[in-house]
Every structure is written in C-alpha cells, then in structure tokens.
Design an enzyme around this catalytic site. Structure first.
Site, mmCIF file in Angstrom:
data_model
loop_
_atom_site.group_PDB
_atom_site.id
_atom_site.type_symbol
_atom_site.label_atom_id
_atom_site.label_comp_id
_atom_site.label_asym_id
_atom_site.label_seq_id
_atom_site.Cartn_x
_atom_site.Cartn_y
_atom_site.Cartn_z
ATOM 1 N N ALA A 64 -64.809 -84.962 -15.261
ATOM 2 C CA ALA A 64 -64.141 -85.817 -14.277
ATOM 3 C C ALA A 64 -63.732 -87.171 -14.867
ATOM 4 O O ALA A 64 -62.685 -87.709 -14.516
ATOM 5 C CB ALA A 64 -65.072 -86.031 -13.086
ATOM 6 N N GLU A 124 -60.592 -83.033 -29.714
ATOM 7 C CA GLU A 124 -61.269 -81.744 -29.801
ATOM 8 C C GLU A 124 -60.608 -80.756 -28.835
ATOM 9 O O GLU A 124 -60.269 -79.643 -29.159
ATOM 10 C CB GLU A 124 -62.712 -82.005 -29.408
ATOM 11 C CG GLU A 124 -63.566 -80.832 -29.219
ATOM 12 C CD GLU A 124 -65.001 -81.319 -28.965
ATOM 13 O OE1 GLU A 124 -65.406 -82.300 -29.616
ATOM 14 O OE2 GLU A 124 -65.687 -80.735 -28.131
HETATM 15 N N1 COA Z 1 -81.483 -88.353 -15.200
HETATM 16 C C1 COA Z 1 -81.703 -87.187 -14.574
HETATM 17 N N2 COA Z 1 -80.739 -86.231 -14.433
HETATM 18 C C2 COA Z 1 -79.524 -86.500 -14.933
HETATM 19 C C3 COA Z 1 -79.233 -87.698 -15.594
HETATM 20 C C4 COA Z 1 -80.267 -88.642 -15.721
HETATM 21 N N3 COA Z 1 -80.059 -89.806 -16.333
HETATM 22 N N4 COA Z 1 -77.940 -87.675 -15.978
HETATM 23 C C5 COA Z 1 -77.439 -86.501 -15.613
HETATM 24 N N5 COA Z 1 -78.390 -85.799 -14.963
HETATM 25 C C6 COA Z 1 -78.231 -84.469 -14.393
HETATM 26 C C7 COA Z 1 -77.154 -84.470 -13.328
HETATM 27 O O1 COA Z 1 -77.701 -84.821 -12.052
HETATM 28 C C8 COA Z 1 -76.658 -83.045 -13.391
HETATM 29 O O2 COA Z 1 -77.598 -82.206 -12.746
HETATM 30 P P1 COA Z 1 -77.100 -80.948 -11.856
HETATM 31 O O3 COA Z 1 -76.314 -80.071 -12.817
HETATM 32 O O4 COA Z 1 -78.373 -80.357 -11.394
HETATM 33 O O5 COA Z 1 -76.243 -81.573 -10.799
HETATM 34 C C9 COA Z 1 -76.732 -82.702 -14.865
HETATM 35 O O6 COA Z 1 -77.710 -83.585 -15.416
HETATM 36 C C10 COA Z 1 -75.390 -82.888 -15.596
HETATM 37 O O7 COA Z 1 -75.019 -84.245 -15.474
HETATM 38 P P2 COA Z 1 -73.528 -84.742 -15.130
HETATM 39 O O8 COA Z 1 -73.551 -86.221 -15.214
HETATM 40 O O9 COA Z 1 -73.041 -84.120 -13.862
HETATM 41 O O10 COA Z 1 -72.729 -84.079 -16.306
HETATM 42 P P3 COA Z 1 -71.197 -84.133 -16.671
HETATM 43 O O11 COA Z 1 -70.593 -82.838 -16.348
HETATM 44 O O12 COA Z 1 -70.513 -85.362 -16.168
HETATM 45 O O13 COA Z 1 -71.298 -84.245 -18.261
HETATM 46 C C11 COA Z 1 -72.459 -84.908 -20.231
HETATM 47 C C12 COA Z 1 -71.917 -85.330 -18.875
HETATM 48 C C13 COA Z 1 -73.001 -86.128 -20.922
HETATM 49 C C14 COA Z 1 -73.560 -83.875 -20.066
HETATM 50 C C15 COA Z 1 -71.270 -84.301 -21.055
HETATM 51 O O14 COA Z 1 -70.269 -85.263 -21.185
HETATM 52 C C16 COA Z 1 -71.707 -83.819 -22.423
HETATM 53 O O15 COA Z 1 -72.192 -82.718 -22.544
HETATM 54 N N6 COA Z 1 -71.529 -84.658 -23.475
HETATM 55 C C17 COA Z 1 -71.938 -84.321 -24.837
HETATM 56 C C18 COA Z 1 -70.895 -83.553 -25.576
HETATM 57 C C19 COA Z 1 -69.611 -84.308 -25.773
HETATM 58 O O16 COA Z 1 -69.504 -85.505 -25.543
HETATM 59 N N7 COA Z 1 -68.599 -83.627 -26.250
HETATM 60 C C20 COA Z 1 -67.354 -84.267 -26.591
HETATM 61 C C21 COA Z 1 -66.126 -83.718 -26.090
HETATM 62 S S1 COA Z 1 -66.042 -82.214 -25.193
#
Ligand code: COA
Length: 436
Positions: free
Chosen positions: A220, A240
C-alpha cells in the site's frame, strides 16, 4: 534437429513431466505471480511418490500445497521469503527460511550452496527462433533454469512476452519436459490505501524530484507514494518489481524514463506483480526490460543510476535506526527481499536516497513501530549504518549523518503521539539529558 522438432519431442502431459522429480532432489519453483501453478499442483497431487523433496521458493503466490500439514514426509519447504501461504509452515517448523540478499540468490545455485536438480518454471510459447520468455518473473527463475540439471516448463499463452533478457530456448539441453497449459496469470489486486498510507505517501513524495529514478517495494505504501507524484516530470523506474500504480503514471506522462543514466527510456525490473492491466502493458512492450535479479538488484548496478530513490517498508525500528523488516520478534513474517540491495545501491548513487516508510503503529494502533529496542529475536534487516530516511504519517526523519542522540530525537518526532512520552523517557535515561 529443428527447434520445432525438439519442442514436439519434449512435449508431454504434466503427470509425466513431474516424474522427472526424484526423491531427495531440490526443486526450485518459478517466482511470485509467474509460478507454474499447474505443474506445482500436479506435483503435489502425486506427493505419495516422493520422499524428502526440497522445495525452494521465494514469494509463493499459489496454493503452496507442498507446505501444508501432512506433506512433511514428501516435501521440505526451504523459503527464500516467507509469505501468507508459507508463514505457518515456517513458524511450526515444517519449513525453513534461508536468509540471503535477493541479488545473491542466483549465486547460491552455482556456488555449491543450493545446486538445482529441477527448475519448474512458466514461459510463453516459443517465438520464431524457439525462444520462450519467462515474462513477468525473470528474477531468480531464469538463473535457476540456467543452473538446473532438469527444467520442466509450463508453456502458457497468457504469459506476457517481455523484453530485456528473459528467454530460454526450446533447444536448451537441460529442458526435459514441456507442458502446454493455458491459464490466467496469478494476479495481485491493488492494495487498499487509507488516510495513514496517503499521509506517508505525501511525505515520501516530498523527497522525490523531477527526473528521479524510483525503486518501489510492494504494498500500500509504494502505491500511495505514486498517488502523490502526478505533478512530477520525467520520472524513471529501476526497481526489483513494480505493479499497476506505475501504469497510471505512464499514461499521465509522469514516468518517461528519459532522464535515466542507464537504460535510458526503459523500465528495468526483475519481476512484476499486478493485474491483467499491468500484464497487458508489459506484453511485447520494448520499453519494459526484464533481467535477472543478480543484475537488476546488484548494488554496483543500482549505483550507476544517478538520483535513484529507494522506497521500502519495515516492521519495527529502534531509536538507533536499526530496522527489522522481516521478523516480528522471533517470528519470520517475510524476508529481506531487495530492501538492502537497493538501500546500498542508492547510498552509492550520485544524489541517491533511500527511504523506509511505515505507519507509526501496528496491530490496530496498539503498538508503536518506533521502539527503544527491537523485540527479542528480531533480525536487523537494515542496519543503523545503512538507513537514510525514515518516514511515517507524522513526518520525515533524516537519520544518516546524525548522532545516536539526534537520530533518536528525529524518530521520536515522527512516532505516534500516544507513544512519544514513553519514548522521551527512554531518551532521557539513555542520553542523560532532558528532552526539550
Ligand atoms: N509489532 C507487531 N506486529 C506487527 C508489527 C509490529 N511492530 N508490524 C507489523 N506487524 C504485523 C501486522 O499487524 C501484520 O499482521 P497480520 O498479517 O496478522 O495483520 C503483519 O505483521 C504484516 O505487517 P504489515 O505492516 O501489514 O505488512 P506490509 O504488508 O505492509 O509489509 C513489510 C511490510 C515490512 C513486512 C514488507 O514491506 C516487507 O516484507 N519488507 C521486506 C522486504 C522488502 O523490503 N523488499 C523490497 C521490495 S519488494
């Protein structure tokens, strides 16, 4: 033998093709939306004939039947990224996670770490020279196909043909089976963008100038950033991956790739995830060049692009600027992906910048993502030495070049107001001074 004859000699049904996989072998499956789902599901349906087959996969967008309970005897999932379909298997010990920067994954296939017995991939029908394009997933899939002893190809007329270096040839000696099966390519629906994501998007967009080249992560936030770029000019893409949001900016004349330093006029990516709209846009489009991840994500390649801005996200960041992007405590929820590849590439690029953008809270506002210390068990994805900007809906914290004390203050300023007081107390204890 002509390629047409070779094609006929390798053509077979899926049941026969998956018999090339033998117990104890390692199978690498094509990535993300490019997964050859028909072959994977056929293999899973014949699970009884296999023992201890290692399945190496990154973002698993299909059903990932091999990672379901009851499959342990037949398949062992070795995840290079953990997603919705494989999280439980890794959490419950039925699967493993192997940490590796995305750009280095192809080297694992050739340096003796993860030799590939079988690559199971999806491709277009051959062109007049017998070349089959891997379309939307070239990433590690093409290197795996080149390194494998045996390649099983699902030929799907729905797969877009992409430019760059995306092809294998019917005559390649290691292609042992070709299975024709047409089916819609897996789609990823555009994410829901709420008020928080919009505020983050606007903050990130303020760091982007006309003529910059962008790397966008998935989800998002990157899509929200794109919403605020409509007034910019001549942006480029070296990423990527990218998804539907980019197509809209091309149609609006915002993304032209004209000001890029390398691949002028061209999009460069290694995989694509989106809807049919995106897949139609890239199909036979000479301006969209797909290459393997060891090229696209290599920091030494990324750095050649001047003015590159990398935008990714994290789960948690501590007051030193260490970011956990792939674990919640001990729980592996995703993987490093290309985050650090691009952060390091951007750091070496002329006028490059990297941004970690994230909502200030998680779990419905009950926890702060900005914390005194990372949770016990968390892996540091981006180190405090690598981080450049952190962005939330409350603002922008420039961290590179700042002392531990100044960066802690900058992070507290962009934390959610509900958590600022407790963070300030930590600041005062840690730095022996008043937070004023
Ligand atoms: N404490 C507890 N739980 C947490 C948390 C925290 N600080 N931050 C996230 N979570 C939980 C969320 O509540 C969510 O849980 P759910 O699936 O049960 O709802 C889950 O973790 C995923 O978090 P969310 O923030 O919704 O993920 P996202 O889809 O926005 O993705 C990353 C965020 C960081 C996981 C994602 O960007 C990633 O995988 N990054 C690493 C890889 C990357 O950067 N690749 C580069 C290009 S593709």
């Amino acid at each position: 033998m002509s390629w047409e004859k070779e094609y006929q000699s390798k053509l077979m049904d899926a049941e026969k093709a998956v018999d090339f996989i033998k117990s104890g072998e390692r199978v690498v499956i094509g990535h993300a939306c490019g997964e050859p789902s028909y072959l994977v599901e056929t293999m899973v349906s014949k699970a009884e004939q296999y023992e201890n087959v290692e399945i190496v996969h990154m973002v698993a967008m299909g059903k990932a039947g091999y990672a379901q309970p009851g499959m342990e005897k037949h398949f062992r999932h070795n995840a290079l990224f953990v997603g919705g379909t494989t999280r439980k298997a890794v959490e419950e010990g039925r699967g493993d996670y192997t940490p590796c920067f995305f750009y280095r994954i192809p080297s694992l296939f050739t340096n003796g770490s993860l030799p590939v017995d079988v690559a199971m991939i999806q491709a277009t029908a051959p062109d007049e020279n017998g070349n089959m394009s891997l379309g939307i997933s070239v990433d590690y899939t093409l290197p795996a196909a080149k390194a494998a002893k045996k390649v099983l190809v699902q030929v799907n007329k729905e797969m877009p043909r992409t430019a760059g270096d995306s092809c294998i040839n019917v005559a390649d000696a290691n292609i042992v089976a070709i299975v024709e099966h047409d089916a819609p390519i897996i789609e990823l629906a555009p994410p829901k963008i709420g008020e928080v994501e919009k505020a983050i998007g606007a903050n990130c967009a303020s760091l982007i100038n006309d003529g910059d080249t962008l790397q966008l992560g998935i989800g998002a936030i990157p899509d929200a950033v794109l919403l605020f770029l409509k007034e910019k000019k001549d942006l480029g893409i070296h990423s990527e991956m990218f998804s539907d949001g980019v197509v809209e900016l091309v149609e609006q004349g915002v993304i032209t790739n004209k000001k890029k330093t390398t691949h002028v006029g061209k999009f460069v990516a290694n995989f694509l995830m989106g809807t049919k709209r995106l897949y139609d846009f890239v199909n036979n489009n000479p301006d969209v060049e797909m290459y393997s991840v060891d090229y696209v994500n290599n920091p030494l390649v990324v750095m050649k692009e001047d003015n590159i801005v990398s935008i990714n996200s994290c789960v948690q960041i501590d007051l030193m600027g260490q970011a956990a992007s792939e674990t919640v405590g001990y729980k592996q929820i995703s993987g490093v992906g290309g985050q650090v590849d691009f952060i390091r590439g951007a750091a070496m690029s002329k006028n490059g910048r990297s941004i970690l953008a994230f909502p200030s809270t998680a779990a419905k506002g009950t926890v702060s993502k900005i914390v005194p210390l990372l949770d016990e068990g968390a892996a540091v994805t981006t180190s405090r030495n690598d981080i450049d900007y952190a962005v939330t809906e409350y603002g922008i914290a420039k961290l590179s070049g700042k002392s531990l004390k100044d960066r802690a203050r900058a992070l507290i300023e962009i934390a959610h107001p509900d958590f600022r007081e407790s963070l300030k107390q930590v600041y005062e204890q840690r730095f022996h001074c008043k937070y004023e």
